[in-house]
Design a protein around this motif. Sequence first.
Motif, PDB file in Angstrom:
ATOM      1  N   ASP A  52      30.021  32.361  38.242  1.00 40.96           N
ATOM      2  CA  ASP A  52      30.303  31.230  37.366  1.00 40.96           C
ATOM      3  C   ASP A  52      31.791  31.130  37.027  1.00 40.96           C
ATOM      4  O   ASP A  52      32.310  30.034  36.797  1.00 40.96           O
ATOM      5  CB  ASP A  52      29.496  31.345  36.073  1.00 40.96           C
ATOM      6  CG  ASP A  52      28.008  31.115  36.302  1.00 40.96           C
ATOM      7  OD1 ASP A  52      27.630  30.770  37.441  1.00 40.96           O
ATOM      8  OD2 ASP A  52      27.227  31.300  35.351  1.00 40.96           O
ATOM      9  N   ALA A  53      32.484  32.273  36.996  1.00 41.69           N
ATOM     10  CA  ALA A  53      33.909  32.277  36.645  1.00 41.69           C
ATOM     11  C   ALA A  53      34.806  32.017  37.850  1.00 41.69           C
ATOM     12  O   ALA A  53      36.021  31.888  37.697  1.00 41.69           O
ATOM     13  CB  ALA A  53      34.276  33.613  36.011  1.00 41.69           C
ATOM     14  N   GLY A  54      34.218  31.951  39.043  1.00 40.81           N
ATOM     15  CA  GLY A  54      35.020  31.762  40.239  1.00 40.81           C
ATOM     16  C   GLY A  54      35.835  32.982  40.597  1.00 40.81           C
ATOM     17  O   GLY A  54      36.932  32.866  41.165  1.00 40.81           O
ATOM     18  N   LYS A  55      35.287  34.171  40.323  1.00 44.69           N
ATOM     19  CA  LYS A  55      36.007  35.426  40.563  1.00 44.69           C
ATOM     20  C   LYS A  55      35.327  36.250  41.655  1.00 44.69           C
ATOM     21  O   LYS A  55      34.115  36.179  41.853  1.00 44.69           O
ATOM     22  CB  LYS A  55      36.061  36.262  39.286  1.00 44.69           C
ATOM     23  CG  LYS A  55      36.705  35.568  38.085  1.00 44.69           C
ATOM     24  CD  LYS A  55      38.191  35.345  38.288  1.00 44.69           C
ATOM     25  CE  LYS A  55      38.829  34.728  37.044  1.00 44.69           C
ATOM     26  NZ  LYS A  55      40.284  34.502  37.230  1.00 44.69           N
ATOM     27  N   LEU A  56      36.126  37.026  42.352  1.00 45.04           N
ATOM     28  CA  LEU A  56      35.633  38.048  43.262  1.00 45.04           C
ATOM     29  C   LEU A  56      35.918  39.405  42.644  1.00 45.04           C
ATOM     30  O   LEU A  56      37.053  39.678  42.234  1.00 45.04           O
ATOM     31  CB  LEU A  56      36.321  37.944  44.618  1.00 45.04           C
ATOM     32  CG  LEU A  56      35.878  36.802  45.538  1.00 45.04           C
ATOM     33  CD1 LEU A  56      36.747  36.773  46.788  1.00 45.04           C
ATOM     34  CD2 LEU A  56      34.412  36.937  45.924  1.00 45.04           C
ATOM     35  N   LEU A  57      34.899  40.248  42.574  1.00 46.38           N
ATOM     36  CA  LEU A  57      35.056  41.569  41.959  1.00 46.38           C
ATOM     37  C   LEU A  57      34.935  42.650  43.024  1.00 46.38           C
ATOM     38  O   LEU A  57      34.041  42.602  43.868  1.00 46.38           O
ATOM     39  CB  LEU A  57      33.979  41.800  40.888  1.00 46.38           C
ATOM     40  CG  LEU A  57      33.897  40.798  39.741  1.00 46.38           C
ATOM     41  CD1 LEU A  57      32.850  41.264  38.740  1.00 46.38           C
ATOM     42  CD2 LEU A  57      35.245  40.627  39.051  1.00 46.38           C
ATOM     43  N   ARG A  58      35.845  43.615  42.972  1.00 46.80           N
ATOM     44  CA  ARG A  58      35.721  44.820  43.804  1.00 46.80           C
ATOM     45  C   ARG A  58      35.395  45.987  42.893  1.00 46.80           C
ATOM     46  O   ARG A  58      36.138  46.278  41.954  1.00 46.80           O
ATOM     47  CB  ARG A  58      37.025  45.104  44.550  1.00 46.80           C
ATOM     48  CG  ARG A  58      37.300  44.174  45.693  1.00 46.80           C
ATOM     49  CD  ARG A  58      38.179  44.808  46.760  1.00 46.80           C
ATOM     50  NE  ARG A  58      39.487  45.185  46.262  1.00 46.80           N
ATOM     51  CZ  ARG A  58      40.396  45.833  46.991  1.00 46.80           C
ATOM     52  NH1 ARG A  58      40.122  46.179  48.238  1.00 46.80           N
ATOM     53  NH2 ARG A  58      41.582  46.135  46.481  1.00 46.80           N
ATOM     54  N   LEU A  59      34.280  46.642  43.162  1.00 44.68           N
ATOM     55  CA  LEU A  59      33.878  47.798  42.363  1.00 44.68           C
ATOM     56  C   LEU A  59      34.751  48.993  42.750  1.00 44.68           C
ATOM     57  O   LEU A  59      34.718  49.460  43.881  1.00 44.68           O
ATOM     58  CB  LEU A  59      32.401  48.124  42.584  1.00 44.68           C
ATOM     59  CG  LEU A  59      31.857  49.326  41.805  1.00 44.68           C
ATOM     60  CD1 LEU A  59      31.978  49.116  40.303  1.00 44.68           C
ATOM     61  CD2 LEU A  59      30.399  49.586  42.182  1.00 44.68           C
ATOM     62  N   ILE A  60      35.543  49.471  41.794  1.00 50.48           N
ATOM     63  CA  ILE A  60      36.454  50.591  42.020  1.00 50.48           C
ATOM     64  C   ILE A  60      35.798  51.916  41.639  1.00 50.48           C
ATOM     65  O   ILE A  60      35.972  52.931  42.305  1.00 50.48           O
ATOM     66  CB  ILE A  60      37.756  50.407  41.212  1.00 50.48           C
ATOM     67  CG1 ILE A  60      38.388  49.052  41.529  1.00 50.48           C
ATOM     68  CG2 ILE A  60      38.723  51.542  41.483  1.00 50.48           C
ATOM     69  CD1 ILE A  60      38.714  48.825  42.990  1.00 50.48           C
ATOM     70  N   GLU A  61      35.015  51.892  40.560  1.00 46.64           N
ATOM     71  CA  GLU A  61      34.400  53.135  40.098  1.00 46.64           C
ATOM     72  C   GLU A  61      33.125  52.814  39.334  1.00 46.64           C
ATOM     73  O   GLU A  61      33.066  51.844  38.571  1.00 46.64           O
ATOM     74  CB  GLU A  61      35.374  53.914  39.214  1.00 46.64           C
ATOM     75  CG  GLU A  61      34.932  55.335  38.917  1.00 46.64           C
ATOM     76  CD  GLU A  61      36.096  56.262  38.580  1.00 46.64           C
ATOM     77  OE1 GLU A  61      35.834  57.474  38.457  1.00 46.64           O
ATOM     78  OE2 GLU A  61      37.228  55.788  38.439  1.00 46.64           O
TER      79      GLU A  61
END
Length: 477
Positions: free
Chosen positions: A435-444
């Motif tokens: 919904d926020a138009g974001k891409l997230l990379r899980l770091i930890e």
Amino acid sequence: MGAEVILNASRRKRLEAGHPWIFANEIERMEGEAEPGDLVAVRDHRGRLLATGYWNPHSQIAVRAVAFGPLERMDRAFFVKRFEACRRHRERFVEHPRDCRLVYGEADFLPGLIVDRFGGVLVVQILTLGMDVRRLEIVEALKEVFQPDGIYERSDVPVRKLEGLEERTGLLYGECPETVVIVENGIELEVDIVNGQKTGHFYDHRENRAAIAPLMTGWGARSGIRYEERDALDVPDDYFALRGIGRPDDGGRMRVPVNANGRVVTYPHWDGATVLECFAHTGSFTLHACRYGAKKVTCLDVSEHAIETARRNVQRNGFEDRVEFVVADAFDYLRGQAKALEERVRRALAAKEGKKIDTSVPIGGEGRTWDVVILDPPAFAKTRSAAENAVRGYKDINLHAMKLVNEGGYLVTASCSYHVSPEMFLGAIADAAKDAGKLLRLIEWRTQAKDHPQILGVQEGQYLKFAIFEVRSRASI
């Protein structure tokens, strides 16, 4: 020990998998008589001994196992032996074992008992009838094993009512000051053992707080700051004064940070992150952010009392020049900042396209952004039926938080709601990112600290979820 509990044949085999709880509807019958709190043998429908536990006919959890075999009594010697095992575990895995959780209920094979250690003071939570009737034995064993200056009880938790017990607080032994100072990851923190939340401090995040260290530096290049070699005689006096070092007597060349205009950057934390900590409580993540090099931290909590404690903790560690304090509801604050940011972006785009902008309408907020936003809210779901609403709450707060993270910055987010599974929590964050138009990379991805061990098969002890995500806009990829 005369009484025996016989389990029905249709029950789930949770006890055999190590889960110490036996619910009333799993019991076929009791043979013999037992008083509430007494030890009873637990047998399967074929008569095989599975465990020994204490009995409470007034609780939905009728028996809590304390041994997976025969046990005659839970006396002082029993608790001494269990506490010594607890101590050995903490001495092996906790860097500063005088400040840690000593006893973690079921995971330390002492269901219904929590003990936190704050230097010379032990804070005890007794949650069940079976432990409550052995209060004297518990206190005497704690004195023998840990030699505390004082023991204070914080059994002011609603779960005691489910056991037919009243909430209790007060001194159990020795002397206990209202506030104590502990050391966590090299940081001094003031803990209010009398009026603070639960036992006064949340040790379960100790290692998670240390995990934010890599996020706190490496931001200076975004401002055009780089290292150059300069003659030491040309470096401003402030550079040395702010770092508490002296100018080299022999002059010579030295490597210093300079800005885009070629000027030496004198501020020591020029490479640090800007950080927002929400639900700060007494400022533990704020303190760690400063210790690891943050440039500026916004410390936010809805409680004025909590913020005052956080302020004292910041001053105690010498970080006051880098921290601002905000007393506000985190949902309202994040939502307001995100709305103001969106309005600023809208107006900027309109101006770029030559459109007329109605500036008579106030934006309604600052529209600030940060390099790192930290969310550590209280449990949103106290019961299974509340989990659905809790997931909506996690989505909402993470949605607005990730909007306020600078491009390529980090969202640090946690959930301590047991009834919200890791899959549900990650699902809420994924929906928020969409919904926020974001891409997230899980770091930890982490859980609770090593002084909060987990018994495989006892899901109730696996409650804490902690994640670090890199946040990028989809348009930037």
